[in-house]
Enzyme design. Structure first.
Site, PDB file in Angstrom:
ATOM      1  N   GLY A  16      16.021   2.303  24.522  1.00 53.41           N
ATOM      2  CA  GLY A  16      17.488   2.445  23.982  1.00 53.41           C
ATOM      3  C   GLY A  16      18.485   1.831  25.161  1.00 53.41           C
ATOM      4  N   HIS A  17      18.286   2.081  26.317  1.00 58.29           N
ATOM      5  CA  HIS A  17      18.994   1.364  27.361  1.00 58.29           C
ATOM      6  C   HIS A  17      18.857  -0.255  27.124  1.00 58.29           C
ATOM      7  CE1 HIS A  17      18.318   5.211  29.697  1.00 58.29           C
ATOM      8  NE2 HIS A  17      19.590   5.214  29.774  1.00 58.29           N
TER       9      HIS A  17
ATOM     10  N   GLN B 113      30.023  12.229  24.119  1.00 55.49           N
ATOM     11  CA  GLN B 113      30.501  11.510  25.478  1.00 55.49           C
ATOM     12  C   GLN B 113      31.260  10.301  25.292  1.00 55.49           C
ATOM     13  OE1 GLN B 113      27.858  11.188  28.776  1.00 55.49           O
ATOM     14  NE2 GLN B 113      27.257   9.088  27.846  1.00 55.49           N
TER      15      GLN B 113
ATOM     16  N   SER C 121      16.063   9.741  28.183  1.00 54.77           N
ATOM     17  CA  SER C 121      15.279   9.634  29.362  1.00 54.77           C
ATOM     18  C   SER C 121      14.420  11.145  29.804  1.00 54.77           C
ATOM     19  CB  SER C 121      16.249   9.633  30.724  1.00 54.77           C
ATOM     20  OG  SER C 121      16.881   8.395  30.421  1.00 54.77           O
TER      21      SER C 121
HETATM   22  O1  PAF Z   1      25.080   8.956  29.521  1.00 53.72           O
HETATM   23  C1  PAF Z   1      24.837   8.938  30.767  1.00 53.72           C
HETATM   24  O2  PAF Z   1      23.667   8.512  31.067  1.00 53.72           O
HETATM   25  C2  PAF Z   1      25.831   9.361  31.799  1.00 53.72           C
HETATM   26  O3  PAF Z   1      26.548  10.664  31.229  1.00 53.72           O
HETATM   27  C3  PAF Z   1      26.929   8.398  32.294  1.00 53.72           C
HETATM   28  C4  PAF Z   1      27.500   8.008  31.059  1.00 53.72           C
HETATM   29  C5  PAF Z   1      25.938   7.404  33.001  1.00 53.72           C
HETATM   30  C6  PAF Z   1      27.514   9.077  33.047  1.00 53.72           C
HETATM   31  O4  PAF Z   1      26.878   9.800  34.352  1.00 53.72           O
END
Ligand code: PAF
Length: 281
Positions: free
Chosen positions: A35-36, A153, A186
């Protein structure tokens, strides 16, 4: 690939780049997965260089055990990033990012911060806002990439950029799923065999809820979702909500013609998994 762990060095490096260079930024907490990598791939297509940060941000955890148990796999993360030709990685320590006893900033995100994740993880979005603001100030990207798995988020970060008038485009990235539908996260690496086998029920429930939406009342739909997890041996439902994509307010207090999403949070023992689905076409 350049790896920096202190603010001064990464800023000096970035300052040497041509001023026209477009910087794409992918903030992460590490324990990287496909995903990343899809976010990084999207960033690589639209920018001259890509910066990835790896930082497990303590101020966004409402629970110390969750912070302690959060997977940390820096060496394999760096290998992966090297393989996909990431340009720059920022891996600061907590003391690099925060002064001793520094408190997170309290943000007003128009109430979005109090819905769902904000209700169940009190102060979470102040922590996210605090660290994302700091990272944006250090990296100064043109584009920043956020996955839709953390849809709330994503809306919070858009609000942050709007409120602080930062010249950064927030690019939403589609949820990346395992073959059985489980949203990549994760935290999935902490699931044991039974939990992992059970976890696709989360997405299955969302897709069925999408089919049912509009055919039965939202109340009945919520009751149906409850039954999917009732007495489940490995999964416990924390919440299921249908909410506006914009305001994140529950369906019950919204106009019926708004775009809606279904949101879910489930525990497998102490491992918290979230997911969501658009209820549009
Ligand atoms: O989504 C994440 O991995 C975290 O919330 C982020 C955006 C890196 C902030 O720590």
């Amino acid at each position: 690939m350049h790896v920096f762990s202190d603010i001064k060095s990464i800023q000096e490096h970035l300052a040497k780049l041509h001023s026209d260079f477009k910087i794409g930024f992918v903030p992460t907490m590490g324990a990287l997965h496909q995903g990343h990598l899809s976010l990084i791939n999207q960033a690589q297509k639209a920018n001259d260089i890509v910066v990835v940060s790896i930082f497990v941000n303590p101020t966004q955890f409402d629970n110390l055990a969750d912070l302690d148990n959060y997977p940390r796999t820096l060496d394999t993360d760096l290998e992966l990033l090297n393989k996909v030709n990431c340009d720059i990685v920022f891996t600061p320590t907590v003391s690099e990012m925060y002064q001793p006893n520094e408190q997170k900033i309290h943000f007003d995100f128009d109430g979005i911060e109090y819905e769902m994740e904000g209700k169940y993880r009190v102060g979470h979005f102040d922590g996210v806002g605090t660290i994302v603001k700091k990272l944006f100030e250090i990296i100064k990207p043109c584009n920043a990439y956020f996955g839709e798995k953390d849809f709330q988020q994503l809306q919070i970060v858009k609000k942050l950029v709007e409120t602080l008038k930062l010249p950064i485009k927030i690019v939403p990235c589609a949820i990346y799923r395992e073959e059985d539908g489980l949203a990549m996260s994760s935290r999935n690496m902490r699931l044991n065999k039974n939990q992992r086998q059970a976890a696709p029920l989360i997405y299955k429930t969302l897709t069925s809820a999408k089919e049912k939406f509009g055919t039965i009342s939202v109340d009945k739909l919520k009751q149906w979702v409850d039954t999917q997890f009732a007495n489940h041996p490995f999964l416990t439902l924390e919440y299921f909500e249908i909410a506006s994509e914009q305001s994140l307010k529950p369906y019950e207090v919204c106009q019926e013609n708004e775009p809606f999403r279904a949101f879910i949070a489930v525990y497998a023992d102490d491992i918290r998994l979230i997911d969501n689905i658009s209820l549009g076409n």
